[in-house]
Structures are given as structure tokens and as C-alpha cells.
Design an enzyme around this catalytic site. Structure first.
Site, PDB file in Angstrom:
ATOM      1  N   LYS A 123     -23.984 -34.361  -4.696  1.00 49.80           N
ATOM      2  CA  LYS A 123     -24.555 -33.047  -4.409  1.00 49.80           C
ATOM      3  C   LYS A 123     -23.821 -32.498  -3.205  1.00 49.80           C
ATOM      4  O   LYS A 123     -23.366 -33.261  -2.343  1.00 49.80           O
ATOM      5  CB  LYS A 123     -26.046 -33.191  -4.077  1.00 49.80           C
ATOM      6  CG  LYS A 123     -26.848 -31.954  -4.337  1.00 49.80           C
ATOM      7  CD  LYS A 123     -27.353 -31.873  -5.764  1.00 49.80           C
ATOM      8  CE  LYS A 123     -28.087 -30.572  -6.016  1.00 49.80           C
ATOM      9  NZ  LYS A 123     -28.642 -30.501  -7.364  1.00 49.80           N
ATOM     10  N   GLY A 158     -45.447 -21.665 -13.593  1.00 49.50           N
ATOM     11  CA  GLY A 158     -44.135 -21.153 -13.197  1.00 49.50           C
ATOM     12  C   GLY A 158     -43.342 -20.726 -14.414  1.00 49.50           C
ATOM     13  O   GLY A 158     -42.917 -21.561 -15.212  1.00 49.50           O
ATOM     14  N   VAL A 159     -43.176 -19.403 -14.580  1.00 51.39           N
ATOM     15  CA  VAL A 159     -42.406 -18.908 -15.731  1.00 51.39           C
ATOM     16  C   VAL A 159     -41.166 -18.170 -15.232  1.00 51.39           C
ATOM     17  O   VAL A 159     -40.939 -17.000 -15.524  1.00 51.39           O
ATOM     18  CB  VAL A 159     -43.257 -18.045 -16.699  1.00 51.39           C
ATOM     19  CG1 VAL A 159     -43.985 -18.941 -17.665  1.00 51.39           C
ATOM     20  CG2 VAL A 159     -44.256 -17.152 -15.962  1.00 51.39           C
ATOM     21  N   GLY A 160     -40.363 -18.886 -14.441  1.00 48.88           N
ATOM     22  CA  GLY A 160     -39.075 -18.382 -13.980  1.00 48.88           C
ATOM     23  C   GLY A 160     -38.029 -18.700 -15.028  1.00 48.88           C
ATOM     24  O   GLY A 160     -38.293 -18.619 -16.235  1.00 48.88           O
ATOM     25  N   VAL A 171     -36.565 -21.543 -16.208  1.00 47.66           N
ATOM     26  CA  VAL A 171     -36.856 -22.577 -17.207  1.00 47.66           C
ATOM     27  C   VAL A 171     -38.187 -22.303 -17.899  1.00 47.66           C
ATOM     28  O   VAL A 171     -38.288 -22.392 -19.133  1.00 47.66           O
ATOM     29  CB  VAL A 171     -36.887 -23.981 -16.568  1.00 47.66           C
ATOM     30  CG1 VAL A 171     -37.161 -25.026 -17.638  1.00 47.66           C
ATOM     31  CG2 VAL A 171     -35.573 -24.292 -15.874  1.00 47.66           C
ATOM     32  N   TYR A 196     -39.769 -19.615 -18.519  1.00 49.06           N
ATOM     33  CA  TYR A 196     -39.683 -18.534 -19.510  1.00 49.06           C
ATOM     34  C   TYR A 196     -39.094 -19.052 -20.824  1.00 49.06           C
ATOM     35  O   TYR A 196     -39.634 -18.825 -21.907  1.00 49.06           O
ATOM     36  CB  TYR A 196     -38.820 -17.395 -18.948  1.00 49.06           C
ATOM     37  CG  TYR A 196     -38.489 -16.339 -19.969  1.00 49.06           C
ATOM     38  CD1 TYR A 196     -39.417 -15.353 -20.304  1.00 49.06           C
ATOM     39  CD2 TYR A 196     -37.252 -16.333 -20.615  1.00 49.06           C
ATOM     40  CE1 TYR A 196     -39.124 -14.398 -21.264  1.00 49.06           C
ATOM     41  CE2 TYR A 196     -36.950 -15.374 -21.573  1.00 49.06           C
ATOM     42  CZ  TYR A 196     -37.884 -14.407 -21.896  1.00 49.06           C
ATOM     43  OH  TYR A 196     -37.605 -13.475 -22.843  1.00 49.06           O
TER      44      TYR A 196
HETATM   45  P1  NAD Z   1     -37.172 -20.273 -10.819  1.00 46.93           P
HETATM   46  O1  NAD Z   1     -37.183 -20.018  -9.354  1.00 46.93           O
HETATM   47  O2  NAD Z   1     -36.420 -19.366 -11.706  1.00 46.93           O
HETATM   48  O3  NAD Z   1     -38.696 -20.319 -11.358  1.00 46.93           O
HETATM   49  C1  NAD Z   1     -39.764 -20.840 -10.638  1.00 46.93           C
HETATM   50  C2  NAD Z   1     -40.969 -19.942 -10.914  1.00 46.93           C
HETATM   51  O4  NAD Z   1     -42.106 -20.534 -10.306  1.00 46.93           O
HETATM   52  C3  NAD Z   1     -40.828 -18.533 -10.339  1.00 46.93           C
HETATM   53  O5  NAD Z   1     -41.124 -17.588 -11.345  1.00 46.93           O
HETATM   54  C4  NAD Z   1     -41.848 -18.500  -9.203  1.00 46.93           C
HETATM   55  O6  NAD Z   1     -42.410 -17.206  -9.023  1.00 46.93           O
HETATM   56  C5  NAD Z   1     -42.874 -19.488  -9.712  1.00 46.93           C
HETATM   57  N1  NAD Z   1     -43.712 -20.115  -8.691  1.00 46.93           N
HETATM   58  C6  NAD Z   1     -43.402 -20.482  -7.421  1.00 46.93           C
HETATM   59  N2  NAD Z   1     -44.471 -21.037  -6.818  1.00 46.93           N
HETATM   60  C7  NAD Z   1     -45.467 -21.026  -7.720  1.00 46.93           C
HETATM   61  C8  NAD Z   1     -46.823 -21.472  -7.707  1.00 46.93           C
HETATM   62  N3  NAD Z   1     -47.370 -22.029  -6.629  1.00 46.93           N
HETATM   63  N4  NAD Z   1     -47.571 -21.293  -8.818  1.00 46.93           N
HETATM   64  C9  NAD Z   1     -47.045 -20.718  -9.931  1.00 46.93           C
HETATM   65  N5  NAD Z   1     -45.767 -20.270  -9.990  1.00 46.93           N
HETATM   66  C10 NAD Z   1     -45.011 -20.435  -8.914  1.00 46.93           C
HETATM   67  O7  NAD Z   1     -36.687 -21.779 -10.979  1.00 46.93           O
HETATM   68  P2  NAD Z   1     -36.205 -22.495 -12.319  1.00 46.93           P
HETATM   69  O8  NAD Z   1     -34.725 -22.511 -12.364  1.00 46.93           O
HETATM   70  O9  NAD Z   1     -36.975 -21.977 -13.465  1.00 46.93           O
HETATM   71  O10 NAD Z   1     -36.653 -23.999 -12.009  1.00 46.93           O
HETATM   72  C11 NAD Z   1     -38.017 -24.370 -12.074  1.00 46.93           C
HETATM   73  C12 NAD Z   1     -38.156 -25.827 -11.658  1.00 46.93           C
HETATM   74  O11 NAD Z   1     -37.393 -26.646 -12.553  1.00 46.93           O
HETATM   75  C13 NAD Z   1     -37.613 -26.146 -10.255  1.00 46.93           C
HETATM   76  O12 NAD Z   1     -38.397 -27.168  -9.704  1.00 46.93           O
HETATM   77  C14 NAD Z   1     -36.213 -26.643 -10.526  1.00 46.93           C
HETATM   78  O13 NAD Z   1     -35.758 -27.494  -9.500  1.00 46.93           O
HETATM   79  C15 NAD Z   1     -36.437 -27.403 -11.818  1.00 46.93           C
HETATM   80  N6  NAD Z   1     -35.235 -27.550 -12.647  1.00 46.93           N
HETATM   81  C16 NAD Z   1     -34.543 -26.450 -13.066  1.00 46.93           C
HETATM   82  C17 NAD Z   1     -33.418 -26.616 -13.872  1.00 46.93           C
HETATM   83  C18 NAD Z   1     -32.659 -25.426 -14.403  1.00 46.93           C
HETATM   84  O14 NAD Z   1     -31.888 -25.601 -15.360  1.00 46.93           O
HETATM   85  N7  NAD Z   1     -32.868 -24.234 -13.862  1.00 46.93           N
HETATM   86  C19 NAD Z   1     -32.993 -27.910 -14.232  1.00 46.93           C
HETATM   87  C20 NAD Z   1     -33.735 -29.009 -13.795  1.00 46.93           C
HETATM   88  C21 NAD Z   1     -34.853 -28.819 -12.999  1.00 46.93           C
END
Ligand code: NAD
Length: 349
Positions: free
Chosen positions: A80, A179-181, A183, A185
């Protein structure tokens, strides 16, 4: 913090530092373990309260990558990198090119995007080293990893539903998505396409509403989602969601989601086990994005990547079965499998 002591605690490994005043670069590359192959892991560029905090973050995250890659069956170790975000960035491309030269000099670490970095940054890195993934599809890259992470989580949920609930499909399965960011979504899209019933919660109302509009999801308050009754809780927000304030109140037989570091402490995994809740270890179920960039590192063919991501269900089933056979919590089973693979790799190497 004592850096060598911290390296010892994390089982290191090598730590590289680079300072390039001409572009304001202060960067760290942590290479945790290369037993199974070159270290692979993203580059974070965020503000840290102290330099030591940045080093600690790199050490902790790189170790996590070793585990994730080993469990996913990849020929990669864990690495990393961290760039301490400068106050001002007059020339972002030059900054990432300097970072790319650092990667080239290290020679055994492959980077990708992570918090605070994006495809354009990886394109700049690519001009000076080939040890980079996460470049744009037009340049042989694999693009956004989130849909692949979501696909893997869906496969993990299917495996859990089959193992725990005896279900051959997940039509009508009630899933809470926290959390519907990025991933979350795509996970909703995956689950809705096979008939799951969704409830979503997000601190950002517009994201929750989008999931409701597009996938017919019900919306829950963020502070109530861990206490609702359902078949599956899928944490897809931040880490440490499974803690003393939530685990005792869960009303689900399965926890399976994308968030990294879901367990606030290891004992919370034991608590889930004691409560009879099947927990899909985070780094096992959320490896889809990493699998995808690993395919990019060897020449990207999407169908091959998808096929390997689909097999996350097999990993989750193996963990669940071994957990039941040995009476050991699933997060400990996952760690044991990693240790076995690294030991076998060291013997073979
Ligand atoms: P992101 O920031 O796009 O989405 C996170 C979502 O969680 C956001 O919409 C945010 O508003 C919401 N959120 C934050 N705090 C919250 C709470 N207390 N209650 C409800 N919602 C809340 O991130 P992402 O890329 O979708 O990643 C999500 C998780 O998955 C992270 O922990 C990340 O480390 C993990 N992850 C992501 C990937 C990837 O491919 N993006 C791969 C492995 C792991």
C-alpha cells in the site's frame, strides 16, 4: 510510535520513503509480504494528523492486502502507498509522475487508485512505470472496481443464504444495505436484479433516495439499520460498524457486506459466532475489486476477471463449513487459511 516496533507488530516487511521537494512529494510505500507475488495495493492521498499516522496507516493497510490477495487465491502479496496530501498541488500530474518514479525504483510494488486518488493520477503514474493498475479502459485498464466488488459481495450473500438458510436463490431475501455509495449502489442493482427485497440507509439522503427510486428499496434511518429484522445485513459504509453498540442488537442470521474492517475488535467476530450469526469475513467477500485489478496487472480480460470474482462464493462456503466443523469463528478461519497459504508459499519458494 516506534516505527520498527510497529513493523514488528504488523509482521513486516519493507517500508520505503521518498521526498521530492520539486513537486511537494512526501510518499510512503509499505511492502508487507511478497511470498505469493509482487505486492499489490492502492495509493491513498489524504491529510494525516502526523507523519507517523501516515506510516501506521500504510503498514496496517498493506498487511490487509496480503491477507485479501492470499485468500482470493491471487499471485500477489500485500502493499500500500500513502502520499501525504500537500497544502497545495500546483502540478498534480508532475506529483504523480514523481510518485511513479518512486514505484519504479522500488520495483516490487504495483499501485492502484484509492481514497484521494483517481484514474487520471494513475494515468500520470503510467507514463513513468508499468507497475500501475486502475488506468482507464481505453489504455488497457479495468476502470472502476466497485461493480466487481459488488458482484463478489452478491456472490458471498448467495453462498451465505444457501449455507445458513438453505436457499437455492435469493429471490425475496430481505437485505439491509448500510451505505449506498459506489459499492452499495451496485450491490443494490445486483440484488434487485435477482429479486431481493432491499432496505437501505445512508447519511446522504440523495443516495438513499436514488436506491429507492431505482431499485424499489425501502429507506431506513442510519441509526436504526443495525437493529432491524431481516435475512442479511450488508455493511457497505465505513469500518468498525460491528461493535459493542450493534452486535448484541442484530436481528439477522447473516452479516455479509463490502466495508473494510467491519469488526471494531476481533472479539466482535467471536460474539457474532456465539450468537449464531454467520459473518462473511470482510476481506474475503469484498475482494472483487482487488481480483479485477490483479487481472489488469497481467493483461485485462473482463470475462476472466468476472469468472474469478464469481468464485468468491466458493471461498465463503469453504470458510462457513470449516467454521461449523471446527467451532471457530469465521474471521479466525479466514486468517488461518491465509497463514496456511503463506506458509506453503514460503516452503515452496
Ligand atoms: P463510498 O464512499 O462511495 O460509499 C460509502 C457510503 O456510505 C456513502 O454513500 C456514505 O454517505 C455512506 N455512509 C457513511 N457513513 C455512513 C453511516 N454511518 N451510515 C450509513 N451510510 C453511511 O465508498 P465505497 O467505495 O462504496 O466503499 C464502501 C466500503 O467498501 C468502504 O468501507 C470501502 O473501504 C469498502 N471497499 C470498497 C471497495 C471498492 O471497490 N470501492 C473494495 C473493497 C472494499
Amino acid at each position: 510510535m516506534d516505527i520498527f516496533r510497529s513493523m514488528e507488530l504488523h509482521g513486516y516487511g519493507d517500508l520505503y520513503l521518498r521526498r521530492d521537494d520539486s513537486v511537494g512529494l512526501r510518499a510512503i510505500i509499505a511492502v508487507h509480504d511478497t511470498t505469493l507475488g509482487p505486492a499489490l495495493g492502492g495509493c491513498r492521498m489524504i491529510a494525516y494528523p502526523t507523519e507517523i499516522a501516515a506510516v501506521e496507516d500504510a503498514l496496517r493497510l498493506a498487511r490487509g492486502m496480503t491477507y485479501k490477495a492470499a485468500l482470493a487465491g491471487l499471485s500477489h502479496g500485500g502493499g500500500k502507498s500513502v502520499i501525504l496530501r500537500p497544502q497545495a498541488i500546483p502540478n498534480r500530474k508532475a506529483l504523480f509522475q514523481a510518485f511513479g518514479r518512486f514505484i519504479e525504483d522500488v520495483g516490487r510494488y504495483i499501485t492502484a487508485e484509492d481514497s484521494g486518488t483517481g484514474i487520471e493520477d494513475m494515468e500520470a503514474v503510467r507514463t513513468v512505470t508499468k507497475h500501475v493498475t486502475g488506468v482507464s479502459p481505453e489504455n488497457g485498464g479495468s476502470g472502476d472496481p466497485s461493480p466487481f466488488t459488488a458482484l463478489g459481495v452478491r456472490r458471498g450473500i448467495e453462498a451465505c443464504a444457501k449455507y445458513k438458510l438453505g436457499r437455492g436463490d435469493i429471490e425475496g431475501l430481505r437485505v439491509l444495505v448500510q451505505g449506498v455509495g459506489h459499492v452499495g449502489y451496485h450491490l443494490c442493482r445486483e440484488l434487485a436484479s435477482v429479486g431481493a427485497h432491499l432496505t437501505v440507509a445512508d447519511v446522504d439522503d440523495t443516495k438513499a433516495k436514488r436506491a429507492a427510486d431505482e431499485f424499489g428499496a425501502a429507506i431506513a434511518q442510519t441509526d436504526e439499520v443495525f437493529g432491524l429484522e431481516a435475512d442479511v445485513l450488508a455493511p457497505c459504509a465505513l469500518g468498525s460498524g460491528l461493535n459493542d453498540a450493534t452486535v448484541p442488537w442484530l436481528r439477522v442470521p447473516i452479516v455479509a457486506g463490502a466495508a473494510n474492517n467491519q469488526l471494531a475488535e476481533q472479539r466482535h467476530g467471536d460474539l457474532l459466532h456465539d450468537r449464531g450469526i454467520l459473518y462473511a469475513p470482510d476481506y474475503a467477500i469484498n475482494a472483487g475489486g482487488l481480483i479485477n485489478v490483479a487481472h489488469e496487472a497481467k493483461g485485462y480480460v473482463e470475462a476472466e476477471s468476472r469468472a474469478q470474482v464469481m468464485r468468491i462464493s466458493e471461498t465463503i462456503t469453504e470458510i462457513a463449513e470449516r467454521s461449523a466443523r471446527t467451532g471457530t469463528a469465521t474471521h479466525r478461519v479466514a486468517d488461518a487459511i491465509v497463514h496456511e497459504r503463506l506458509t506453503a508459499g514460503r516452503r515452496a519458494g
